[in-house]
Motif scaffolding. Structure first.
Motif, short mmCIF file in Angstrom:
data_model
loop_
_atom_site.label_atom_id
_atom_site.label_comp_id
_atom_site.label_asym_id
_atom_site.label_seq_id
_atom_site.Cartn_x
_atom_site.Cartn_y
_atom_site.Cartn_z
N PHE A 1 36.00 28.93 29.68
CA PHE A 1 37.22 29.57 29.19
C PHE A 1 37.67 30.79 29.99
O PHE A 1 38.88 30.98 30.17
N PRO A 2 36.80 31.65 30.51
CA PRO A 2 37.30 32.78 31.32
C PRO A 2 38.13 32.35 32.53
O PRO A 2 39.23 32.88 32.74
N PRO A 3 37.67 31.36 33.35
CA PRO A 3 38.55 30.97 34.46
C PRO A 3 39.83 30.27 34.00
O PRO A 3 40.88 30.41 34.64
N LEU A 4 39.75 29.54 32.90
CA LEU A 4 40.98 28.91 32.39
C LEU A 4 41.99 29.97 31.97
O LEU A 4 43.18 29.89 32.29
N LYS A 5 41.52 30.96 31.24
CA LYS A 5 42.41 32.01 30.74
C LYS A 5 43.04 32.79 31.90
O LYS A 5 44.22 33.17 31.83
N ARG A 6 42.28 32.97 32.96
CA ARG A 6 42.78 33.75 34.09
C ARG A 6 43.69 32.92 35.00
O ARG A 6 44.75 33.40 35.43
N HIS A 7 43.28 31.67 35.29
CA HIS A 7 43.98 30.89 36.31
C HIS A 7 44.88 29.78 35.73
O HIS A 7 45.82 29.34 36.40
N LEU B 1 40.53 24.54 40.88
CA LEU B 1 39.50 25.49 40.46
C LEU B 1 38.09 24.96 40.63
O LEU B 1 37.13 25.74 40.65
N ALA B 2 37.95 23.64 40.73
CA ALA B 2 36.62 23.03 40.74
C ALA B 2 35.74 23.52 41.90
O ALA B 2 34.51 23.61 41.76
N ALA B 3 36.35 23.86 43.03
CA ALA B 3 35.56 24.31 44.19
C ALA B 3 34.82 25.61 43.88
O ALA B 3 33.70 25.83 44.37
N GLU B 4 35.43 26.47 43.07
CA GLU B 4 34.82 27.76 42.75
C GLU B 4 34.08 27.74 41.42
O GLU B 4 33.07 28.45 41.25
N TYR B 5 34.55 26.91 40.50
CA TYR B 5 33.97 26.89 39.16
C TYR B 5 33.54 25.45 38.82
O TYR B 5 34.38 24.63 38.45
N PRO B 6 32.23 25.15 38.95
CA PRO B 6 31.77 23.78 38.65
C PRO B 6 32.11 23.33 37.24
O PRO B 6 32.33 22.14 37.00
N GLN B 7 32.15 24.27 36.30
CA GLN B 7 32.48 23.90 34.93
C GLN B 7 33.89 23.33 34.83
O GLN B 7 34.19 22.54 33.92
N CYS B 8 34.78 23.74 35.73
CA CYS B 8 36.13 23.20 35.73
C CYS B 8 36.15 21.75 36.21
O CYS B 8 36.98 20.95 35.77
N ALA B 9 35.22 21.42 37.10
CA ALA B 9 35.10 20.02 37.52
C ALA B 9 34.68 19.15 36.36
O ALA B 9 35.23 18.05 36.14
N ALA B 10 33.73 19.63 35.57
CA ALA B 10 33.28 18.86 34.41
C ALA B 10 34.41 18.71 33.39
O ALA B 10 34.61 17.63 32.83
N ALA B 11 35.15 19.79 33.16
CA ALA B 11 36.26 19.72 32.20
C ALA B 11 37.33 18.77 32.71
O ALA B 11 37.95 18.04 31.92
N LEU C 1 48.30 33.16 21.64
CA LEU C 1 47.74 31.81 21.60
C LEU C 1 46.28 31.81 22.01
O LEU C 1 45.45 31.12 21.39
N TRP C 2 45.95 32.56 23.06
CA TRP C 2 44.55 32.61 23.51
C TRP C 2 43.66 33.28 22.47
O TRP C 2 42.57 32.81 22.18
N ALA C 3 44.13 34.39 21.91
CA ALA C 3 43.32 35.10 20.91
C ALA C 3 43.09 34.20 19.69
O ALA C 3 41.98 34.15 19.15
N ASP C 4 44.11 33.50 19.28
CA ASP C 4 43.98 32.62 18.12
C ASP C 4 43.04 31.46 18.42
O ASP C 4 42.17 31.11 17.59
N PRO D 1 46.53 29.78 32.35
CA PRO D 1 46.83 30.30 31.01
C PRO D 1 47.58 29.30 30.13
O PRO D 1 47.52 29.39 28.90
N ALA D 2 48.27 28.33 30.74
CA ALA D 2 49.00 27.34 29.95
C ALA D 2 48.06 26.41 29.18
O ALA D 2 48.51 25.62 28.35
N TRP D 3 46.75 26.49 29.45
CA TRP D 3 45.78 25.66 28.74
C TRP D 3 45.90 25.88 27.23
O TRP D 3 45.77 24.93 26.44
N ALA D 4 46.14 27.10 26.80
CA ALA D 4 46.17 27.42 25.37
C ALA D 4 47.35 26.78 24.65
O ALA D 4 47.38 26.74 23.42
N LEU D 5 48.33 26.27 25.39
CA LEU D 5 49.47 25.63 24.75
C LEU D 5 49.06 24.39 23.98
O LEU D 5 49.65 24.07 22.95
N GLY D 6 48.07 23.68 24.49
CA GLY D 6 47.63 22.45 23.83
C GLY D 6 46.98 21.52 24.83
O GLY D 6 47.02 21.76 26.05
N SER D 7 46.40 20.42 24.31
CA SER D 7 45.68 19.49 25.18
C SER D 7 46.27 18.08 25.15
O SER D 7 45.66 17.15 25.66
#
Length: 561
Positions: free
Chosen positions: A15-21, A45-55, A542-545, A23-29
């Motif tokens: 969630f930290p890289p999503l929120k930073r890079h 983002l996957a090159a820097e954040y492996p968790q983003c590759a999994a997501a 949206l992110w806080a909620d 931010p539209a993620w919080a709109l919905g899936s």
């Protein structure tokens, strides 16, 4: 019950890289176009954040299993399969078998014919057209991919099944046929009957889809505990899914409902022009609902049909102490009609004004639900809800409205500005249950919403420059947000809307010009500074909620439980 899908897992460090890079993620899936945008961002983002590759892998699988006939998704998944296995081997095999049989539909005349048939809703001609196209082995699956979602939304139960039966299915694509038949059953059969078809699906192919709709059908069948437990299994595999997280939160902590005493602070307002029969249906459902001590105020906007007789009849049924009717000699348009009702002294004395369109069907508990949300959100400027079609399969017309988290680029030369970039996350889709959540938002549908009289006093009434209609609701909500009184979405409440919105009905050049003109007014009304304030509030809230509700679900159902 059906097993946890075998998806790459992305935990809380996602969630930290999503929120930073992103931010539209919080709109919905949900929504294929939004999913495609998020997948593109996750790839970067996957090159820097492996968790983003999994997501990315998990979201790609979820998106494809929800819309396996989407050509754009299919091409995306297959083109990246060698680089990163977005699809499991079984899914990849099925997707390849389908892709080999999909060819571009280049017959413009046939496309125009199909559009004309669906606009006219001539079911006999639609059936004849489809039987020709879907029996042709060369183009059958391409045409099925083109029309499937529209067939589900048409509201004719046997038509989607007739389409599936017309296709000469190769054996290797029979699992796809079973998946589509299960989707049809979700929207046209009882929950119990649909569940039987869902449970027969191959978990290796459709595990996530199977698990979600198993849980949803259990909920609809009244088996709340079993449905919740099933959905939790899916959420533990997909904790990044915004809609599912919010839905689970409301299942764990059901929203409050208002009391009989609180209804006394509500004025129910409705205006109408030449929709006598529909208005009668709306007032009938209003009479049968739990409005308690609320008073009703109606405005006949210069009607020449049966509207005066309808209002007289219901005035007698409700009684003069509860029902007030205003008659205007001409149609003044929607914003002035709303303002006229708001100006009435008895309305001014209330805390809330509940506006109703004249072509909706209200459930019994609509007002207690809105009042419960209002009690939980005392600073809300408006409380709204989920709007669907009035008949199965209850296509979604609107949910919560928010804005994309960045200022728009300046328009190119000779282009009109498009500065209020609203994210409409569900319009035109099917009601799968993934929008039955509650959360703060920027705007709600004016089809049925409860407006704070305090916010009216702070921001002023509806802007008559948006006459006769369109965008006056979102404009009022934008102004209310700037005054610190944002909207709130109560998605557990569904209102059935008999007709489409005026935006959807705009077909003539004149009608489209009216819509475009009002959109231009909206886009040029707010300064960059005001838009940035709105965007910042919306994104942060949206992110806080989302993070708050995710933590509550996580505390209740930690991984492995």
């Amino acid at each position: 019950m059906t097993g946890i899908p075998n998806l790459p897992f992305a935990g809380s460090d996602l969630f930290p890289p999503l929120k930073r890079h992103l931010p539209a993620w919080a709109l919905g899936s949900e929504s294929v176009s939004h999913q495609m945008g998020m997948l593109q961002g996750l790839d970067i983002l996957a090159a820097e954040y492996p968790q983003c590759a999994a997501a990315g892998q998990a979201l790609a699988h979820w998106a494809w299993s929800n819309d396996p006939l989407s050509v754009n998704l299919l091409e995306r998944q297959l083109s990246r399969q060698g680089e990163r296995p977005y699809l499991t081997p079984q899914c990849f095999h099925l997707a390849m078998a389908l892709a080999k049989r999909l060819t571009p539909l280049q017959d413009q005349e046939m496309e125009l014919t199909w559009q004309a048939l669906t606009e006219e809703r001539d079911i006999k001609l639609i059936r004849r057209f489809l039987l020709v196209k879907l029996r042709d082995p060369a183009t059958c699956l391409s045409w099925l991919a083109r029309v499937w979602r529209e067939l589900l939304l048409l509201g004719t139960p046997d038509l989607p099944m007739a389409a599936l039966e017309a296709v000469p299915w190769p054996e290797e694509l029979l699992p796809l046929r079973a998946r589509l038949e299960a989707e049809w059953a979700v929207h046209y059969h009882s929950p119990e009957e649909a569940l039987l078809k869902i449970l027969k699906l191959d978990t290796a192919l459709w595990g996530a889809w199977k698990l979600y709709f198993s849980g949803e059908m259990l909920l609809r069948a009244g088996q709340k505990r079993e449905g919740l437990e099933t959905l939790v299994l899916l959420w533990q595999a997909m904790p990044w899914h915004v809609n599912l997280t919010l839905k689970l939160h409301d299942l764990i902590q059901p929203p409050e409902t208002g009391t009989e005493e609180e209804t006394a602070a509500v004025a129910v307002l409705a205006y109408s022009w030449n929709k006598g029969d529909l208005l009668a249906q709306t007032l009938e459902s209003l009479e049968q609902s739990a409005i308690g001590q609320a008073k009703i105020f109606t405005l006949d906007n210069g009607s020449t049909d049966s509207t005066p007789e309808v209002l007289k009849r219901f005035g007698e049924r409700f009684g003069p102490d509860r029902f007030t009717s205003v008659t205007l000699p001409v149609n003044v348009g929607a914003p002035p009609a709303r303002n006229w009702l708001l100006s009435l002294p008895e309305v001014q004395a209330c805390k809330w004004a509940a506006f109703l369109d004249d072509d909706i069907i209200l459930p019994e508990d609509w007002l207690p639900r809105l009042l419960g949300a209002a009690r939980a959100q005392p600073n809300a400027g408006a409380i709204g809800c989920r709007i669907t079609a009035a008949v199965p399969p209850y296509g979604l017309q609107s949910g919560d409205y928010n804005v994309f988290p960045q200022l728009p680029l300046p328009p190119a030369d000779n282009e009109l500005p498009n500065r209020v970039l609203a994210f409409d996350n569900c319009s035109g889709g099917l009601d799968t249950g993934l929008f039955s959540y509650s959360r703060p938002c920027l705007s709600v549908s004016g089809c049925c919403h409860m407006v704070s009289l305090e916010s009216i006093r702070k921001t002023g009434p509806f802007d008559v420059r948006f006459n006769p209609s369109q965008f006056d609701d979102i404009d009022r909500d934008l102004r209310s947000c700037l005054e610190g009184m944002p909207a709130f979405y109560c998605g557990g409440l569904a209102i059935r809307h008999v007709q489409h919105s005026s935006l959807a009905k705009a077909q003539t050049v004149r009608q489209m010009g009216q819509v475009m003109g009002n959109k231009l007014k909206l886009d040029t009304k707010y300064s960059d500074e005001d838009l940035q304030r709105i965007i910042d509030w919306n994104n942060q809230r949206l992110w806080a909620d989302f993070e708050h509700r995710r933590r509550l679900v996580l505390d209740r159902f930690p991984p492995g439980i």
